[in-house]
Structures are given as C-alpha cells and as structure tokens.
Write a protein that holds these residues in place. Structure first.
Motif, PDB file in Angstrom:
ATOM      1  N   ALA A 154      51.443  30.620  48.647  1.00  0.00           N
ATOM      2  CA  ALA A 154      51.197  30.597  47.198  1.00  0.00           C
ATOM      3  C   ALA A 154      49.722  30.358  46.907  1.00  0.00           C
ATOM      4  O   ALA A 154      49.143  31.000  46.025  1.00  0.00           O
ATOM      5  CB  ALA A 154      52.053  29.519  46.544  1.00  0.00           C
ATOM      6  N   LYS A 155      49.094  29.440  47.643  1.00  0.00           N
ATOM      7  CA  LYS A 155      47.669  29.181  47.435  1.00  0.00           C
ATOM      8  C   LYS A 155      46.826  30.383  47.826  1.00  0.00           C
ATOM      9  O   LYS A 155      45.873  30.737  47.131  1.00  0.00           O
ATOM     10  CB  LYS A 155      47.241  27.950  48.232  1.00  0.00           C
ATOM     11  N   PHE A 156      47.161  31.017  48.932  1.00  0.00           N
ATOM     12  CA  PHE A 156      46.426  32.204  49.363  1.00  0.00           C
ATOM     13  C   PHE A 156      46.559  33.321  48.329  1.00  0.00           C
ATOM     14  O   PHE A 156      45.588  34.007  48.011  1.00  0.00           O
ATOM     15  CB  PHE A 156      46.934  32.681  50.726  1.00  0.00           C
ATOM     16  N   THR A 157      47.760  33.486  47.791  1.00  0.00           N
ATOM     17  CA  THR A 157      47.972  34.513  46.761  1.00  0.00           C
ATOM     18  C   THR A 157      47.138  34.207  45.522  1.00  0.00           C
ATOM     19  O   THR A 157      46.533  35.104  44.931  1.00  0.00           O
ATOM     20  CB  THR A 157      49.464  34.595  46.388  1.00  0.00           C
ATOM     21  N   SER A 158      47.080  32.942  45.147  1.00  0.00           N
ATOM     22  CA  SER A 158      46.274  32.541  43.992  1.00  0.00           C
ATOM     23  C   SER A 158      44.796  32.828  44.237  1.00  0.00           C
ATOM     24  O   SER A 158      44.105  33.369  43.364  1.00  0.00           O
ATOM     25  CB  SER A 158      46.481  31.059  43.711  1.00  0.00           C
ATOM     26  N   TYR A 159      44.300  32.481  45.410  1.00  0.00           N
ATOM     27  CA  TYR A 159      42.891  32.757  45.741  1.00  0.00           C
ATOM     28  C   TYR A 159      42.625  34.252  45.786  1.00  0.00           C
ATOM     29  O   TYR A 159      41.585  34.720  45.331  1.00  0.00           O
ATOM     30  CB  TYR A 159      42.506  32.123  47.072  1.00  0.00           C
ATOM     31  N   SER A 160      43.555  34.983  46.332  1.00  0.00           N
ATOM     32  CA  SER A 160      43.398  36.436  46.429  1.00  0.00           C
ATOM     33  C   SER A 160      43.332  37.064  45.040  1.00  0.00           C
ATOM     34  O   SER A 160      42.505  37.937  44.769  1.00  0.00           O
ATOM     35  CB  SER A 160      44.558  37.021  47.225  1.00  0.00           C
ATOM     36  N   ARG A 161      44.188  36.609  44.124  1.00  0.00           N
ATOM     37  CA  ARG A 161      44.183  37.141  42.761  1.00  0.00           C
ATOM     38  C   ARG A 161      42.887  36.774  42.044  1.00  0.00           C
ATOM     39  O   ARG A 161      42.332  37.583  41.306  1.00  0.00           O
ATOM     40  CB  ARG A 161      45.396  36.644  41.996  1.00  0.00           C
ATOM     41  N   SER A 162      42.399  35.562  42.265  1.00  0.00           N
ATOM     42  CA  SER A 162      41.126  35.166  41.656  1.00  0.00           C
ATOM     43  C   SER A 162      39.989  36.038  42.175  1.00  0.00           C
ATOM     44  O   SER A 162      39.124  36.471  41.421  1.00  0.00           O
ATOM     45  CB  SER A 162      40.822  33.700  41.947  1.00  0.00           C
ATOM     46  N   GLN A 163      39.994  36.294  43.474  1.00  0.00           N
ATOM     47  CA  GLN A 163      38.949  37.128  44.064  1.00  0.00           C
ATOM     48  C   GLN A 163      39.016  38.548  43.510  1.00  0.00           C
ATOM     49  O   GLN A 163      37.982  39.151  43.205  1.00  0.00           O
ATOM     50  CB  GLN A 163      39.091  37.145  45.580  1.00  0.00           C
ATOM     51  N   LYS A 164      40.204  39.081  43.328  1.00  0.00           N
ATOM     52  CA  LYS A 164      40.351  40.420  42.745  1.00  0.00           C
ATOM     53  C   LYS A 164      39.835  40.446  41.310  1.00  0.00           C
ATOM     54  O   LYS A 164      39.210  41.412  40.885  1.00  0.00           O
ATOM     55  CB  LYS A 164      41.812  40.859  42.796  1.00  0.00           C
ATOM     56  N   TYR A 165      40.099  39.369  40.573  1.00  0.00           N
ATOM     57  CA  TYR A 165      39.604  39.279  39.202  1.00  0.00           C
ATOM     58  C   TYR A 165      38.079  39.300  39.191  1.00  0.00           C
ATOM     59  O   TYR A 165      37.465  40.012  38.395  1.00  0.00           O
ATOM     60  CB  TYR A 165      40.131  37.999  38.543  1.00  0.00           C
ATOM     61  N   TYR A 166      37.452  38.526  40.076  1.00  0.00           N
ATOM     62  CA  TYR A 166      35.990  38.494  40.116  1.00  0.00           C
ATOM     63  C   TYR A 166      35.407  39.825  40.576  1.00  0.00           C
ATOM     64  O   TYR A 166      34.358  40.252  40.104  1.00  0.00           O
ATOM     65  CB  TYR A 166      35.499  37.354  41.002  1.00  0.00           C
ATOM     66  N   ARG A 167      36.081  40.497  41.489  1.00  0.00           N
ATOM     67  CA  ARG A 167      35.606  41.823  41.910  1.00  0.00           C
ATOM     68  C   ARG A 167      35.698  42.822  40.767  1.00  0.00           C
ATOM     69  O   ARG A 167      34.825  43.674  40.603  1.00  0.00           O
ATOM     70  CB  ARG A 167      36.419  42.316  43.101  1.00  0.00           C
ATOM     71  N   THR A 168      36.746  42.711  39.982  1.00  0.00           N
ATOM     72  CA  THR A 168      36.889  43.594  38.820  1.00  0.00           C
ATOM     73  C   THR A 168      35.774  43.342  37.821  1.00  0.00           C
ATOM     74  O   THR A 168      35.168  44.283  37.298  1.00  0.00           O
ATOM     75  CB  THR A 168      38.256  43.370  38.158  1.00  0.00           C
ATOM     76  N   ARG A 169      35.498  42.084  37.534  1.00  0.00           N
ATOM     77  CA  ARG A 169      34.401  41.759  36.618  1.00  0.00           C
ATOM     78  C   ARG A 169      33.075  42.257  37.164  1.00  0.00           C
ATOM     79  O   ARG A 169      32.235  42.763  36.416  1.00  0.00           O
ATOM     80  CB  ARG A 169      34.343  40.250  36.394  1.00  0.00           C
ATOM     81  N   GLU A 170      32.877  42.122  38.476  1.00  0.00           N
ATOM     82  CA  GLU A 170      31.628  42.595  39.081  1.00  0.00           C
ATOM     83  C   GLU A 170      31.494  44.102  38.916  1.00  0.00           C
ATOM     84  O   GLU A 170      30.426  44.603  38.549  1.00  0.00           O
ATOM     85  CB  GLU A 170      31.591  42.222  40.562  1.00  0.00           C
ATOM     86  N   ALA A 171      32.576  44.842  39.179  1.00  0.00           N
ATOM     87  CA  ALA A 171      32.526  46.299  39.047  1.00  0.00           C
ATOM     88  C   ALA A 171      32.270  46.707  37.595  1.00  0.00           C
ATOM     89  O   ALA A 171      31.478  47.613  37.329  1.00  0.00           O
ATOM     90  CB  ALA A 171      33.833  46.911  39.543  1.00  0.00           C
ATOM     91  N   ARG A 172      32.920  46.034  36.657  1.00  0.00           N
ATOM     92  CA  ARG A 172      32.735  46.356  35.245  1.00  0.00           C
ATOM     93  C   ARG A 172      31.305  46.058  34.801  1.00  0.00           C
ATOM     94  O   ARG A 172      30.673  46.839  34.104  1.00  0.00           O
ATOM     95  CB  ARG A 172      33.730  45.559  34.412  1.00  0.00           C
ATOM     96  N   ASN A 173      30.781  44.912  35.209  1.00  0.00           N
ATOM     97  CA  ASN A 173      29.415  44.551  34.833  1.00  0.00           C
ATOM     98  C   ASN A 173      28.390  45.446  35.515  1.00  0.00           C
ATOM     99  O   ASN A 173      27.349  45.750  34.933  1.00  0.00           O
ATOM    100  CB  ASN A 173      29.148  43.082  35.146  1.00  0.00           C
ATOM    101  N   LEU A 174      28.673  45.885  36.743  1.00  0.00           N
ATOM    102  CA  LEU A 174      27.776  46.819  37.418  1.00  0.00           C
ATOM    103  C   LEU A 174      27.718  48.133  36.657  1.00  0.00           C
ATOM    104  O   LEU A 174      26.640  48.708  36.486  1.00  0.00           O
ATOM    105  CB  LEU A 174      28.232  47.059  38.859  1.00  0.00           C
TER     106      LEU A 174
END
Length: 166
Positions: free
Chosen positions: A107-127
């Motif tokens: 559950a913790k790994f899934t939570s971290y993975s989802r957070s990382q995906k969210y930050y990657r999405t924000r990075e791609a959008r801001n790029l």
C-alpha cells in the motif's frame, strides 16, 4: 475497490472527456474538459469495466494521456501445505503478521508510485508550457529585431531625402 487516475500530459488545453462504465454498459462516472482525475470507487460486480477517453473537445490537437487503473482489496491466497503429498511436512508457521506487513508495504509503495506519477505529469505539463513560452519569446524577439532593422533603414531613407540637393 477500483482506483482510476488519469492526467493529460500534452496537447491542446490539457483537457479530455472521459467515461467509466459498468460491465453491463451503464455509465458510472463521466467528465467533460477534465485535466486530470483521481477516483476511488466500489466495484459491485465482476467483469470488464470500460474506461473511455474522447478527444472531441479538441479535434485538431493530439493528446498524450497517462492513466492508471488499479484493483485493491482482492482476496489474497494464503500459503497452506498440502498434507496429502508424500515426503512433505505440514507447515505450522503463522504467516499472518508477515502478510500484514507485506500488504502494508504494498500500500505504501502504491501510494509513493502514484505520487511520483503525479509529479511526472506535472513536470511534463509544465515542460510543455515552458517550451510554448520559449517559442513565443523567440518569435517575438525575431519580430522585434526585424522592426529595429526596418526602422533603421527607414530613418536612413528619411534622412537622405532631407539632405538631398535638388
């Protein structure tokens, strides 16, 4: 329990139309002009749920979409030794605490993975925003340089006409 996350990473105004449907075809969730969504809902029936994305809000722009669908709360198989097999001893090990710890880690790994995906999405959008702004600044600077050269040529022409002897 179904977890559904999506985010538009590039294209247009970063908006998309989506629907989620039960296995019988009934729509359970929909949205129009959404940039991203993170939904958790119960899945009362087993079957194939439909997750559809529709780009009719911006037919001229291609979109890049990241999405993640996860199922939580599935029954996990417990280890049990089969005493009918010859040569094996029955396992008297209580794996309950170990299973609980592994479930917690998952559950913790899934939570971290989802957070990382969210930050990657924000990075791609801001790029994408940065590259768009960079292109506009470049063309504006080129136009500004062209206007300066044009003004210089025009000033030389005007001054020559003032001092031209008839």
């Amino acid at each position: 329990i179904l977890l559904f996350y999506f985010a538009v990473q590039a294209g247009g105004n970063f908006d998309i139309k989506f629907t989620v449907a039960y296995p019988n075809g009934e729509i359970m969730l929909s949205g129009n002009r959404e940039r991203q969504g993170d939904f958790v809902f119960n899945a009362p029936t087993q079957g194939e749920y439909a997750f559809c994305f529709d780009n009719t809000v911006s037919t001229f722009q291609e979109k890049t979409i990241f999405f993640d669908i996860a199922v939580q709360g599935e029954a996990t198989a417990k280890y049990q030794a089969d005493p009918t097999k010859e040569g094996e001893q029955k396992a008297d090990v209580d794996t309950g605490p170990l299973d609980d710890a592994l479930t917690s880690l998952k559950a913790k790994f899934t939570s971290y993975s989802r957070s990382q995906k969210y930050y990657r999405t924000r990075e791609a959008r801001n790029l994408d925003t940065v590259l768009s702004t960079e292109t506009r600044v470049f063309y504006f600077a080129m136009m500004e340089s062209g206007m300066i050269v044009l003004m210089a040529v025009l000033q030389v022409f005007v001054l020559r006409t003032f001092f031209k002897t008839p």
